[in-house]
Structures are given as C-alpha cells and as structure tokens.
Design an enzyme around this catalytic site. Structure first.
Site, PDB file in Angstrom:
ATOM      1  N   GLU A   1      22.586   5.953  50.917  1.00 39.97           N
ATOM      2  CA  GLU A   1      21.451   6.524  51.642  1.00 39.97           C
ATOM      3  C   GLU A   1      20.792   7.512  50.685  1.00 39.97           C
ATOM      4  O   GLU A   1      21.467   8.411  50.157  1.00 39.97           O
ATOM      5  CB  GLU A   1      21.943   7.230  52.912  1.00 39.97           C
ATOM      6  CG  GLU A   1      20.860   7.774  53.799  1.00 39.97           C
ATOM      7  CD  GLU A   1      20.274   6.753  54.803  1.00 39.97           C
ATOM      8  OE1 GLU A   1      20.642   5.564  54.764  1.00 39.97           O
ATOM      9  OE2 GLU A   1      19.420   7.163  55.606  1.00 39.97           O
TER      10      GLU A   1
ATOM     11  N   ARG B   1      17.962   3.813  53.474  1.00 41.84           N
ATOM     12  CA  ARG B   1      19.092   2.994  53.013  1.00 41.84           C
ATOM     13  C   ARG B   1      18.700   2.316  51.713  1.00 41.84           C
ATOM     14  O   ARG B   1      17.631   1.710  51.613  1.00 41.84           O
ATOM     15  CB  ARG B   1      19.387   1.940  54.085  1.00 41.84           C
ATOM     16  CG  ARG B   1      20.602   1.068  53.837  1.00 41.84           C
ATOM     17  CD  ARG B   1      21.813   1.729  54.387  1.00 41.84           C
ATOM     18  NE  ARG B   1      23.000   0.913  54.365  1.00 41.84           N
ATOM     19  CZ  ARG B   1      23.542   0.348  55.445  1.00 41.84           C
ATOM     20  NH1 ARG B   1      22.966   0.453  56.610  1.00 41.84           N
ATOM     21  NH2 ARG B   1      24.672  -0.327  55.339  1.00 41.84           N
TER      22      ARG B   1
ATOM     23  N   LYS C   1      26.065  11.687  58.588  1.00 40.38           N
ATOM     24  CA  LYS C   1      24.980  10.702  58.720  1.00 40.38           C
ATOM     25  C   LYS C   1      23.727  11.306  58.099  1.00 40.38           C
ATOM     26  O   LYS C   1      23.119  12.212  58.657  1.00 40.38           O
ATOM     27  CB  LYS C   1      24.755  10.349  60.192  1.00 40.38           C
ATOM     28  CG  LYS C   1      23.756   9.226  60.371  1.00 40.38           C
ATOM     29  CD  LYS C   1      23.774   8.684  61.789  1.00 40.38           C
ATOM     30  CE  LYS C   1      23.014   7.392  61.932  1.00 40.38           C
ATOM     31  NZ  LYS C   1      21.586   7.497  61.666  1.00 40.38           N
TER      32      LYS C   1
HETATM   33  P1  AMP Z   1      20.640   3.990  62.758  1.00 43.42           P
HETATM   34  O1  AMP Z   1      19.469   3.651  61.896  1.00 43.42           O
HETATM   35  O2  AMP Z   1      20.427   5.163  63.643  1.00 43.42           O
HETATM   36  O3  AMP Z   1      21.220   2.783  63.472  1.00 43.42           O
HETATM   37  O4  AMP Z   1      21.810   4.475  61.778  1.00 43.42           O
HETATM   38  C1  AMP Z   1      22.322   3.666  60.747  1.00 43.42           C
HETATM   39  C2  AMP Z   1      21.759   4.124  59.412  1.00 43.42           C
HETATM   40  O5  AMP Z   1      22.273   5.403  59.045  1.00 43.42           O
HETATM   41  C3  AMP Z   1      22.187   3.252  58.261  1.00 43.42           C
HETATM   42  O6  AMP Z   1      21.378   2.108  58.153  1.00 43.42           O
HETATM   43  C4  AMP Z   1      22.009   4.175  57.067  1.00 43.42           C
HETATM   44  O7  AMP Z   1      20.689   4.045  56.582  1.00 43.42           O
HETATM   45  C5  AMP Z   1      22.162   5.560  57.644  1.00 43.42           C
HETATM   46  N1  AMP Z   1      23.328   6.306  57.147  1.00 43.42           N
HETATM   47  C6  AMP Z   1      23.320   7.633  56.861  1.00 43.42           C
HETATM   48  N2  AMP Z   1      24.511   8.060  56.460  1.00 43.42           N
HETATM   49  C7  AMP Z   1      25.348   6.989  56.468  1.00 43.42           C
HETATM   50  C8  AMP Z   1      26.734   6.801  56.154  1.00 43.42           C
HETATM   51  N3  AMP Z   1      27.517   7.802  55.733  1.00 43.42           N
HETATM   52  N4  AMP Z   1      27.243   5.553  56.297  1.00 43.42           N
HETATM   53  C9  AMP Z   1      26.473   4.531  56.724  1.00 43.42           C
HETATM   54  N5  AMP Z   1      25.152   4.639  57.034  1.00 43.42           N
HETATM   55  C10 AMP Z   1      24.591   5.867  56.915  1.00 43.42           C
END
Ligand code: AMP
Length: 587
Positions: free
Chosen positions: A309, A256, A251
């Site tokens: 990302e 994004r 992650k």
């Molecule tokens: P959150 O904002 O904590 O809900 O986490 C989701 C966000 O993590 C997504 O909107 C992406 O911007 C980010 N992200 C980072 N790495 C990844 C990945 N490998 N796959 C999907 N999203 C990711």
C-alpha cells in the site's frame, strides 16, 4: 474465420439481453474458432487487442473516425457527421453510408479475424508526428474492405464503444460451456484466471489441450495477479473464532500497488532491471511511480512480486498523508511535482513470487519470513517498508492493536489468518478488515462500494453541473441492482470529477448489466458500469423499490474509487450481511 462471420456473432450478442443465451452464443463461437485465433477473438469481443492490464490505447476519437469513414467511402465529412447526428452511433453511421456507397467499392467479406486484429495492433503502435494521418489511412483502408455489418462493429472497437455487455467472467462461463456443455469448469477456470488474468492466453491453452491446458497458465513477473481482498467481520471475537491464530497489521489509507521487479543478467557486469506496477483493478500504473525504478537497491532477489500500500509521508514530520493527497498522482503531469512534495512509502505486506517460484500456496507465516529476507530496509529507511505486524490469538490484543493504529492516524487494522495461502481475487476469510468509524459512518459497519448506473439532470444550485442526483447499484453476479440515489453531501470538487467521468461513460440505451431498474428510478442518462464510488450512510432500511432489497438512508459520497473495478463492488450478499449486522429488523 472471417471478420464478416464474427460480425454475425456480434449482432446476435448485441440482440440478446439474457446472460445465459450470451454464454451459449459465445461457446458456439469459441467452438468454431481455430486454435490460433481464439485468443485474439477473446480480446476483440471486449474491444481490445491485448489483456486488460496492458496499457494499450488506440488513440482514436470521434473526429478521427469521422475522417476515416469519409475517406473510405469518398464522401464529405459532413455526410458522416449528419448520419452520426441522426443515428447517435458512428458504427451505425458507417454501416448506413457503406450500404449506400457499396456500388463503388468491393464488397469484401474475406478479411480474416487475424488480419483485422493485426491491423488494429498496428494502429495502437502509431504515435508521434503524422500518426493521425497514418491512423486515418489504415482505418479507411480496412473500412473499405469490409461488408456493411462488419463496418458497424469494427468502427466501435477503436472508439471503445463495442459494449456488448459482458466481461471476462462471461467469457470464462462460455469457455466452460465449450469444454463441458455447462458451467461446471467455471470455478477452476476462474482460479487460474485470478493468477494470470489473460483471457486470451487461457482460451488458447484450453483450445489446444482441453482442461489440462490450465496447468500451462502460470504466474509470471510482469503480469498482475489479482489482489487478495478483505472480508468484513464485526468483532474481534468472531475473527479469532473463524480464523484462529492471526497476524494483525495497520490498515494504511493509500493506494494498493503490486510491484513486479526482475533483473536480467546480460553479460558479466551488465544487468537490466525491469519494474512494473499494477493497481487492484489490474491497471498498469508503472508511470505513476517513477521512484520505484530504483527499487532493486532494496531487494535481495532476481525477480519478485510484492503486494503493498503506497502512502505519502511528510518528510518534515514523518506523518502519513491521507489518500486524497497521495492520489493527486493520478494525473500524469502532477507526478513530477508530487514526487518532490509527497514522497511515498510503500508498506509491503506480502510476497507472491520470488526467484522463479510462485509463493501463492505457501502459508502467510512462511511468506512473511521470505519477505523479511527479501527486503533490505536499511538504517534510515528506504521507500520500501515492511508493514509492522503482531501475531496473536487474543481478541483483546486485536482490539488494542487496532486502537493503537487509529491513534497513529491509520484507518484501522487488517487481520490475516496466519497459516493461510494468498487468495488472489477471493473474498474468503483469510483477510478481514477491522474498521471502527463510529459516528463517521453511522450504524453501517462499513462504507459501500457502488457502481454508478445513471444520473438525473439537475435543478437549482447543481444545475451548473447538469447533474441533480445519480443512481448507484451493487453487484448481483455480473449485473447490478439499484440501492440508492445520491444528490446531497457531494462537494463541488466531486461534482466536477463526476461530470468528467460520466461524460465518458454515458450511454443512449440502458446497459444490459442493469436488467431490473424500476420505471420510477430510471435516470435521464444511463452510465456504463465502469465508475465505482464509495458511499457512506446512516443505516440500511428494507426497500421494495431498490433491486438490492435494501436502501441506504442518508447516503453520502465519500470518494470516487478509481482503484476499484465494478467486479470489485459490494455484492447483494454482502449488503444483506451488513443489514443483518447493523442489528436491525428495522422497518
Ligand atoms: P477496503 O478497500 O476497505 O476493502 O480495504 C482493503 C484495502 O486496504 C486493500 O485493497 C489495500 O489497498 C488496503 N490495505 C491497507 N493496509 C493493508 C494491509 N496491511 N494489508 C492488506 N491491505 C491493506
């Protein structure tokens, strides 16, 4: 339909606090509207002339509007300023002056919606030298030809102050209501909207062809698809139980970026390439990433939509740079400087469209193969990098891969159902985040994305900022209910950013989206539901004061989330789930 008729609907919408009543009023308006005007109406209702994701601005502020109003009615600027000061709203001020001055002008009631819309579009196109005067001229001419009620609402549109209290989601309800007399079609409409979030296009197709019109609304390169979002599950065992075989990726803590690329062949050897990018709240961010104009070199495709990302990478050490530094690019003039200082890597984790084919319903396992065939990574690594992943059905392997990511400095892992379609906008269980930040976020399993609802004036040290604390809430349908006040754990830097954001969104009256704020929590200044903040806390406790039913104990501001829209804020259901997951029937 004339703009005067539309203004009667504006007035009814403004007067009603009930979302159901608003839906019915909108449905009545849509039933009356002609095929060629319903799309324009959908934009105008939200103070725009294009879908959300088009970077179109009126460039009209209070000062310019005051001059336009003065010119329209042949009065001094001072008269307009005085009325504005008294009424607190330029729309009402213009209406007041228009009423007084009506004997000297023609009481126009015949301007069509189409005509007003076209003139507004022209205003958005005015730029460069002399454009201020051009805008004043165009606005004054329009104002002079509208009746007083129309003037009230017209003035608010270019000022971004129409604020009728609903978003595209209520419009979807109203379109369902128009078709079926109830909300039964809403889900189907939303599914299509998530693929092509252009409410005007959708409404036009439906008006023309009924529900069958939806099959004409498709994903295209150049218009964003709503980003797939992550759900939360507390343990790796639950993930395997719920999802079966999964892909696990790091992650990345960046921003994004949905990348749209198309190559248009013109003549034999000449080609035009077009690149656009969108954020997860559908904003067009193309200007933030000038390096992506070169992205074609790394692609085996004529047209493609990628999900990624963007993370900064220190060229000397190869280390990833945290979000805060990547996001200095938010300000336009910083871009060139940071282009050199913080080169970006785009970790691509999905492909949504390729060479004329929409891949949304293709399983992730297949999409991954297509992604690997599409991106040319090269030996030394270009700016596009395919996000590494493992595929597994072992909870133990998820945990160890997650731990490896944390050691590398990433935020955690994202776990994705291996055979799932891409789910635009949904928070289904296809993607789940696995973040373990014990200590940092206390017993809470995750941070909360909350919406700022208002602020309290400051005393003591923070009086310099004029803000002592602010009230935040979580999503309940299209509305927001309070969850906590935040006044501590905010750095000076953050107070400054908050102050700027608040001043743009403050409102004299309580926004309609906050129907249930208890008297004792009412802020000094209300803020429109536009600003999303990420908050952490020690834990959640039951609360009879806050509308969410729980409150955050020791809340802290983590950051302002300019990349999230209020519609993507944490919901009451999610909060209740987090409360249960922290293992407590505490308090
Ligand atoms: P959150 O904002 O904590 O809900 O986490 C989701 C966000 O993590 C997504 O909107 C992406 O911007 C980010 N992200 C980072 N790495 C990844 C990945 N490998 N796959 C999907 N999203 C990711």
């Amino acid at each position: 339909m004339t703009f005067a008729e539309l203004s009667i609907f504006f007035q009814k919408l403004e007067a009603t606090p009930s979302r159901n009543a608003m839906t019915e009023i909108l449905a009545e308006l849509f039933t009356k509207a002609g095929r060629e005007e319903i799309g324009k109406l959908c934009y105008l209702l939200q103070g725009r002339v294009a879908p959300l994701y088009e970077p179109i601005e009126f460039g009209v502020g209070d000062k310019l509007m005051i001059r336009a109003i003065a010119k329209a009615y042949g009065v001094e600027d001072e008269i307009v300023k005085r009325a504005f000061g008294k009424l607190g709203d330029l729309g009402a001020a213009a209406e007041h002056i228009s009423n007084q001055e009506s004997r000297i002008r023609n009481q126009g009631k015949n301007r069509t919606i189409d005509n007003v819309y076209q003139r507004l579009v022209e205003i958005t196109g005015m730029g460069g030298e002399g454009s201020q005067e051009g805008k004043i001229e165009a606005l004054a001419e329009l104002l002079g030809s509208l009746d007083a009620l129309s003037v009230r609402y017209f003035v608010r549109i270019p000022l971004d102050k129409l604020r009728l209290g609903f978003s595209d989601m209520t419009i979807l309800d109203a379109l369902s209501w128009m078709l079926a007399g109830d909300k039964t079609q809403r889900e189907r409409l939303e599914e299509v909207y998530n693929i092509r979030p252009d409410i005007g296009l959708l409404a036009t197709q439906i008006k023309e062809r009924g529900i069958a019109g939806l099959s004409h609304v498709k994903a295209v390169v150049g218009a964003p698809i709503l980003a797939s979002l992550c759900q939360r599950l507390p343990t790796a065992d639950e993930m395997i139980k719920k999802m079966g075989e999964v892909a696990v990726e790091g992650k990345y803590d960046g921003v994004r970026v949905q990348i749209h690329y198309s190559k248009i062949a013109r003549e034999q050897n000449s080609k035009i390439e077009r690149v656009k990018t969108f954020s997860r709240n559908l904003e067009n961010t193309t200007e933030m990433f000038p390096e992506l104009q070169e992205v074609g070199k790394q692609l085996n495709a004529h047209d493609v939509i990628l999900d990624s990302e963007a993370v900064g990478m220190d060229p000397a050490t190869g280390k990833l740079i945290p979000f805060q530094e990547t996001s200095t690019r938010k300000r336009k003039h910083d871009i060139q400087a940071s282009l050199l200082k913080v080169p970006l890597k785009f970790f691509v984790f999905d492909i949504l469209y390729k060479d004329g084919k929409d891949l949304l319903s293709t399983p992730l396992s297949e999409r991954r193969k297509i992604l690997e065939e599409t991106i040319k990574e090269g030996d030394r690594g270009g700016m596009l990098v395919i996000a590494p992943q493992i595929v597994t059905d072992s909870p133990e392997r998820i945990r160890s891969y997650h731990d490896e990511q944390i050691k590398k400095g990433l935020e955690g892992a994202v776990v994705k159902k291996w055979h799932s379609p891409y789910e635009p906008g949904r928070r289904g269980y296809s993607w789940v985040k696995f973040k373990e930040e014990e200590g940092k976020i206390g017993k809470l399993t995750d941070t909360i994305d909350a919406v700022v609802m208002g602020y309290y004036r400051g005393e003591g040290k923070r009086a310099g900022f004029g803000i002592g604390a602010f009230l935040v809430g979580v999503r309940k349908g299209e509305d927001f209910v309070t969850i906590t006040k935040i006044g501590t754990g905010v750095t000076d830097e953050m107070w400054k950013s908050l102050k700027t954001a608040f001043s743009r969104q403050s409102s004299g009256i309580r926004p309609k989206q906050y129907p249930e704020v208890p008297k004792m929590l009412e802020p000094d200044v209300w803020i429109e539901p536009k600003i999303v903040v990420e908050i952490a806390g020690d834990d959640l406790t039951k609360s009879s004061t806050h509308g969410a039913g729980v409150a955050v104990r020791f809340p802290r501001l983590v950051r302002i989330r300019t990349d999230k829209s209020p519609a993507q804020a944490t919901s009451v259901e999610e909060i209740k789930k987090m409360y249960r997951e922290q293992g407590g029937n505490r308090n």
